[in-house]
Scaffold this motif. Structure first.
Motif, mmCIF file in Angstrom:
data_model
loop_
_atom_site.group_PDB
_atom_site.id
_atom_site.type_symbol
_atom_site.label_atom_id
_atom_site.label_comp_id
_atom_site.label_asym_id
_atom_site.label_seq_id
_atom_site.Cartn_x
_atom_site.Cartn_y
_atom_site.Cartn_z
ATOM 1 N N ASP A 95 38.494 42.764 59.116
ATOM 2 C CA ASP A 95 38.507 41.389 58.605
ATOM 3 C C ASP A 95 38.343 40.438 59.794
ATOM 4 N N PRO A 96 37.164 40.438 60.420
ATOM 5 C CA PRO A 96 37.025 39.765 61.706
ATOM 6 C C PRO A 96 36.726 38.270 61.661
ATOM 7 N N TYR A 97 36.117 37.788 60.598
ATOM 8 C CA TYR A 97 35.637 36.405 60.614
ATOM 9 C C TYR A 97 36.804 35.429 60.504
ATOM 10 N N THR A 98 36.955 34.575 61.506
ATOM 11 C CA THR A 98 38.084 33.645 61.567
ATOM 12 C C THR A 98 37.583 32.210 61.532
ATOM 13 N N ASN A 99 38.317 31.353 60.813
ATOM 14 C CA ASN A 99 37.913 29.952 60.731
ATOM 15 C C ASN A 99 38.656 29.117 61.779
ATOM 16 N N SER A 100 38.512 27.808 61.706
ATOM 17 C CA SER A 100 39.089 26.919 62.719
ATOM 18 C C SER A 100 40.609 26.928 62.704
ATOM 19 N N GLU A 101 41.199 27.425 61.611
ATOM 20 C CA GLU A 101 42.656 27.522 61.513
ATOM 21 C C GLU A 101 43.163 28.921 61.851
ATOM 22 N N GLY A 102 42.241 29.801 62.245
ATOM 23 C CA GLY A 102 42.638 31.163 62.566
ATOM 24 C C GLY A 102 42.813 32.051 61.350
ATOM 25 N N LYS A 103 42.372 31.563 60.190
ATOM 26 C CA LYS A 103 42.490 32.340 58.963
ATOM 27 C C LYS A 103 41.207 33.126 58.699
ATOM 28 N N HIS A 104 41.336 34.169 57.878
ATOM 29 C CA HIS A 104 40.185 35.006 57.520
ATOM 30 C C HIS A 104 39.714 34.620 56.115
ATOM 31 N N ALA A 105 39.341 33.358 55.956
ATOM 32 C CA ALA A 105 39.044 32.807 54.638
ATOM 33 C C ALA A 105 37.758 33.377 54.060
ATOM 34 N N LYS A 106 37.810 33.696 52.775
ATOM 35 C CA LYS A 106 36.639 34.222 52.084
ATOM 36 C C LYS A 106 36.777 33.951 50.584
ATOM 37 N N PRO A 107 35.671 33.798 49.864
ATOM 38 C CA PRO A 107 35.758 33.478 48.434
ATOM 39 C C PRO A 107 36.206 34.666 47.598
ATOM 40 N N VAL A 108 36.896 34.364 46.508
ATOM 41 C CA VAL A 108 37.274 35.377 45.517
ATOM 42 C C VAL A 108 36.735 34.953 44.165
ATOM 43 N N SER A 109 36.788 35.856 43.213
ATOM 44 C CA SER A 109 36.311 35.557 41.861
ATOM 45 C C SER A 109 37.321 34.694 41.112
ATOM 46 N N ALA A 110 36.852 34.030 40.083
ATOM 47 C CA ALA A 110 37.758 33.355 39.157
ATOM 48 C C ALA A 110 38.562 34.416 38.403
ATOM 49 N N PRO A 111 39.722 34.065 37.850
ATOM 50 C CA PRO A 111 40.562 35.060 37.172
ATOM 51 C C PRO A 111 40.006 35.525 35.836
ATOM 52 N N ASN A 112 38.926 34.885 35.377
ATOM 53 C CA ASN A 112 38.367 35.271 34.077
ATOM 54 C C ASN A 112 37.101 36.097 34.247
ATOM 55 N N GLY A 113 36.845 36.938 33.262
ATOM 56 C CA GLY A 113 35.596 37.674 33.189
ATOM 57 C C GLY A 113 34.742 37.089 32.078
ATOM 58 N N MET A 114 34.495 37.870 31.045
ATOM 59 C CA MET A 114 33.647 37.410 29.955
ATOM 60 C C MET A 114 34.341 36.366 29.088
ATOM 61 N N TYR A 115 33.530 35.654 28.303
ATOM 62 C CA TYR A 115 34.019 34.675 27.342
ATOM 63 C C TYR A 115 33.937 35.291 25.947
ATOM 64 N N ILE A 116 35.091 35.477 25.313
ATOM 65 C CA ILE A 116 35.156 36.040 23.966
ATOM 66 C C ILE A 116 35.237 34.874 22.976
ATOM 67 N N MET A 117 34.318 34.827 22.023
ATOM 68 C CA MET A 117 34.199 33.664 21.144
ATOM 69 C C MET A 117 34.187 34.070 19.679
ATOM 70 N N ILE A 118 34.609 33.141 18.835
ATOM 71 C CA ILE A 118 34.533 33.308 17.384
ATOM 72 C C ILE A 118 33.617 32.216 16.849
ATOM 73 N N PRO A 119 32.442 32.575 16.324
ATOM 74 C CA PRO A 119 31.513 31.550 15.818
ATOM 75 C C PRO A 119 32.171 30.679 14.753
ATOM 76 N N LYS A 120 31.762 29.433 14.696
ATOM 77 C CA LYS A 120 32.322 28.501 13.707
ATOM 78 C C LYS A 120 32.080 28.998 12.286
#
Length: 530
Positions: A333-358
């Motif tokens: 985990d080598p990439y460090t930012n200006s704060e010394g953190k190893h910041a990287k993007p993660v996914s949103a907590p949701n996956g697919m959208y389950i829907m019920i048609p009107k």
């Protein structure tokens, strides 16, 4: 495990006429009970969409197999409901769903998509059932299972129009390095960006893999898994307002093009490229074929990727081991930012959208079904099968029996596509989710996967949540995601003295093709939210 990626190009390729007809048909076919939230109407039946991946065992189909029969018996029969699964080809999910809804007849009561644009369009034009009161009345276990952080992703205009599936883990990226090369050169595992740079230079100059001059110190492509960890590590600290306004979500992924530090990240790539430290052909390798071959042949010293991508049977690490038996990879985990953190993007907590048609007359049954799946051990059974036949428990999590019979294995086919409320195996704690993730791989890789998973969740940069869709992102997203790649590629590949002029020219092109429109709308949206 359900694995899916947004097919926004397919959604945007549909004409406005088709989109409008989808919602008009869905609304026009509703009866009075549906218009009141679907709380009444003919009882006793429920149609559920299911992905057809074309991999059903002989004698089975996506809609008729061991697990669909489990649902019919344990939910359907137990509640006097006739359950029917409606198969839709996975590769055509958005197109087929639009056509199906546009028909106005025989629409499943439960449909789903990974495409946020499709969900937003249905919600905007009135084609979906308001699930708010139905969840309160019939979905308490479901609400508890998902939690508010996940449920909010299914809201449009403050109304719950979809049930978002919950991800078991949100981590995406880790980096890896040839430990045997480090050992040969007497180098430590790089822990910062500067240390990695010095290591890459040593790999190039000393060629510890004895590649005959073919060494690629840092494998690179224009796919997100290879460059995002590096780029995001250069992003500077910003206020919540700046992050909201300057982030651009394109094709369901946050792009930091306008965030302070992005230019520095691209300029660093330019430095690596001009010093011969990254793959020369990275711009032509978006599908990752070349980097996969190069890692497997043993000429790549370090690289970033999805946290699990290289560990599957007959995958990249297996090929590397076959070609170079002494090769050893270490997760870093080598990439460090200006704060010394190893910041990287993660996914949103949701996956697919389950829907019920009107138009559905069975919204109550639909919510009851999803609530049933979140109750007792039904999801555990759907995802893992029968204890003793399909899995054993280790540390409280199911571990697949490696030598189960073909007959037993066939019973599990389609489990990920039936257990739609979860993306990945989910238990009562994140610790168990992570254990289950690690133990789903072969024993020889479990230590490095555990470290890779931890790295992918370290100093996480979570996606920016918007209460309403940014219309300009839907309109320009596909174009701008390509423009962003072009900006990175062209700015990286020019000589250092041409970098500033090239970067500014490409950024101007990006902004004039929709980037400015997104920025303006995000500023307005922030003011609205405030």
């Amino acid at each position: 495990m359900v694995i899916g990626h947004t097919k926004r190009k397919m959604a945007l390729g549909l004409s406005a006429v088709l989109v409008s007809s989808v919602l008009l048909s869905a609304c026009s076919s509703e009866n009075s009970s549906a218009s009141n939230g679907g709380n009444s109407g003919q009882a006793g039946s429920l149609k559920i969409e299911i992905f057809d991946r074309g991999n059903a065992p002989a004698g089975q189909t996506a809609a008729n197999n061991f697990l669909t029969n489990y649902v019919k018996e344990n939910f359907g029969k137990a509640n006097n409901i006739d359950v029917e699964f409606v198969p839709i080809p996975r590769s055509e999910e958005v197109t087929k769903l639009n056509v199906l809804m546009a028909s106005g007849t025989d629409i499943p009561d439960i449909v789903f998509t990974y495409d946020s644009g499709t969900f937003n369009k249905y919600a905007e034009q009135g084609g979906l059932t308001d699930l708010t009161s139905l969840l309160d009345e019939h979905g308490q276990n479901l609400k508890s299972f998902l939690g508010e952080d996940t449920l909010k992703y299914g809201q449009y205009g403050g109304v719950q129009y979809a049930i978002p599936a919950k991800r078991s883990t949100v981590g995406k990226y880790a980096s890896f390095i040839r430990q045997d090369w480090l050992d040969k050169l007497g180098l430590p595992v790089p822990a910062t960006t500067d240390e990695l740079y010095n290591t890459l230079k040593a790999f190039k100059e000393k060629d510890p893999g004895e590649t005959g001059g073919k060494v690629i110190p840092l494998g690179m492509t224009i796919a997100p898994g290879q460059y995002e960890s590096l780029i995001w590590s250069f992003i500077k600290p910003v206020t919540d307002q700046e992050r909201f306004e300057l982030t651009q979500n394109l094709s369901s992924r946050d792009y930091p093009v306008l965030l302070p530090g992005f230019k520095d990240g691209v300029q660093y790539l330019n430095k690596l490229y001009n010093e011969g430290l990254i793959s020369k052909d990275f711009a032509l390798d978006e599908n990752k074929e070349t980097i996969t071959q190069n890692i497997g042949s043993g000429i790549v010293g370090a690289f970033s990727d999805d946290n699990d991508a290289i560990f599957y049977p007959d995958g990249t690490y297996d090929v590397l081991s076959q070609n170079k038996p002494d090769a050893v990879l270490t997760a870093i985990d080598p990439y460090t930012n200006s704060e010394g953190k190893h910041a990287k993007p993660v996914s949103a907590p949701n996956g697919m959208y389950i829907m019920i048609p009107k138009s559905s007359r069975h919204a109550v049954e639909a919510i009851k079904y999803l609530n049933w799946m979140a109750s007792d051990d039904h999801l555990l059974y759907i995802q893992n099968g029968i204890e003793g036949e399909h899995y054993t428990l280790e540390d409280g999590v199911p571990v697949s029996i490696p030598d189960m019979s073909v007959e037993s294995a066939n019973k599990l086919v389609g489990g990920g596509d039936i257990g739609i409320i979860a993306n990945g195996r989910i238990f009562e704690s994140q610790e168990k989710n992570d254990k289950a993730f690690v133990k789903s791989f072969r024993a020889k890789y479990q230590d490095i996967i555990a470290k890779s998973l931890a790295i992918s969740n370290t100093d996480a940069i979570e996606p920016v949540f918007t209460k309403r869709p940014i219309e300009a992102e839907s309109k320009y997203g596909t174009t701008l995601s390509e423009k962003a790649k072009q900006l990175i590629v062209k700015s990286t590949m020019v000589s250092p003295d041409q970098f500033d002029a090239t970067y500014e020219s490409m950024l101007k092109d990006y902004m004039s093709n929709g980037g400015q429109a997104i920025l303006d709308e995000r500023k307005a949206a922030y003011a609205e939210n405030k």
